[in-house]
Design a protein around this motif. Sequence first.
Motif: not given
Length: 578
Positions: A11-26
């Motif tokens: 699901s898009l929600r699970s995909a978003f949760r999976r990759f959101w941590p890579y925005t840390r710092g920005d």
Amino acid sequence: MSALSSAPTASLRSAFRRFWPYTRGDRRLLVIGGVLAVAAAACEVAAIWLFGVITDHALAAKSLDAFWAPAAEWLGLALVSGLATFAGDYMTALAGERFLLRLRDSTFAHVQRLSPEFFDKNKLGDLMTRLTADIEAIEQLVASGLVHLFTSLVSVIFFAGAAFYIRWDLALVACALVPLFLLVSRSFSTKFRKVAGRERRSYAAITSLVEESLSNQSLVQAYNRQQTEEQRLHREGSTWLKAKMTETRLSALYEPIVQVVETFCVLVVLGMGAWDLSHDRITLGGLLSFAAYIGYLYPPIQSLGGLMLTAAEAGASSDRVIEVLETHPAVAEDASPRKRMARRGRIAFDAVTFCYPGAKRPALERFSFRTGPGELTLITGASGSGKSTITKLLLRFYDPTAGRIRLDGVDLRELSLHAVRDNITLLQQENMLFPGTVTDNIAYGRPGVSDAEIVSAAVAADAHDFIVALPQGYQTLIGQRGRLLSGGQRQRIAIARAMVRDAPVLILDEPTTGLDAPTAKRILEPLRRLMAGRTTILITHDLYLAPAADQTIVLGGWPLDVGRTVPPASIRGLVDHT
């Protein structure tokens, strides 16, 4: 390990949760970018309001004096809006590119830890597509896509609010037509995700085919198979073309449908506004401002629909990247592995049994031997008897199914992978060289090695003379996989690289295969210098070195086609593990 295929749809929600941590710092950049985009939208709202003021108080009243003040304010708003748009777009793009960098680095690092079997079973072109195009699509969902989503939502609120302020009844009619946009977008997004997945897989197949064909171009030309390769590419290209045109057809159909819906909505609102204008319920400036707000309202709504299509494409890409990230290495380190140990090089296989995943028979069964510094262990046997398996187990590409392997008395499973491989040098049958200089390839064995050590290793490997005769000497580019050099030259550079590495354990995997007799004979002396003082395991079908071996291990029985007669009495320590 199974080959990658079509991953289960996340699901898009699970995909978003999976990759959101890579925005840390920005995330601060994303927030600032969103805020600036909202400021630009607010300036547009105010500018449209000033347009209505100018229409009613300057144009309709034919008063030039009433024009200058709102005109100056409008110009100021345009400047502020332009600066905010530039800064917001720049910060959003910077955060998005950094997200791409982190995700690509992380995914590549994960792939680097997977076992060689993973790369044997999966096409290189497909992996390249997952690490490039698929990751770029994910960025449009998680990083910049999030800012665009927020900006579009806020813009809708701003323009709808301004429209309600002017005439709430007309605004209700305009908003009542909004679900038409969402209905069209939703109907397209599901189909678009499926088609985008097919297009990604087809594109990956093309990339794989081109990479395979170009890497083996000498074989293709030697066998006159150019037309066959062209036909293969055409078939894959035709499959991609069908998927791409289906994707294009959906995208091209979406825009005019939305435009027709938008035109219908605007005409309905203008028709009602004209009726209000004829009954003096609204001024001309108010109607034009209202029409402008509606005109600015529908594009962000359309953008929200477009984001649904983008999210559908990103969802297909996230499935493919998640599948790679959820592929686990064949071996796992202990929570606290030993990172340092004595570098003596004593090897012991104790009743080792190993069966490849999915295989019905073990490649090795209760296999045992010992060897140490200064000793040469020759391992031979028929193809498929388990010779290469010994190398893979020593380098911990796999762990034994039963038994244990010890390095200097320590079970390999207790050591970190870095510690294990730092003690072992592998000289393979196919010399793996990079398309850099001679110096780069020799220094690859030990980062930071000095030029003097590189030259010393080249001299010991009997490579110095031909290297200095090259056009730029040690700085000569050797081409893709070293193809500008002969087989013997590539082998001697690989020997020099192994000498620079200076590990206590040396594994020679068919070091003379593919070389003519004079070339094979010439590299024997450099090989002997490389083996001196090291624990050496020689895997070969060629028993030329068998008389010099401290022990010879024959897997699967004695080979019949050894290429030369070797008296059994000259082979010391013959052990037959069958």
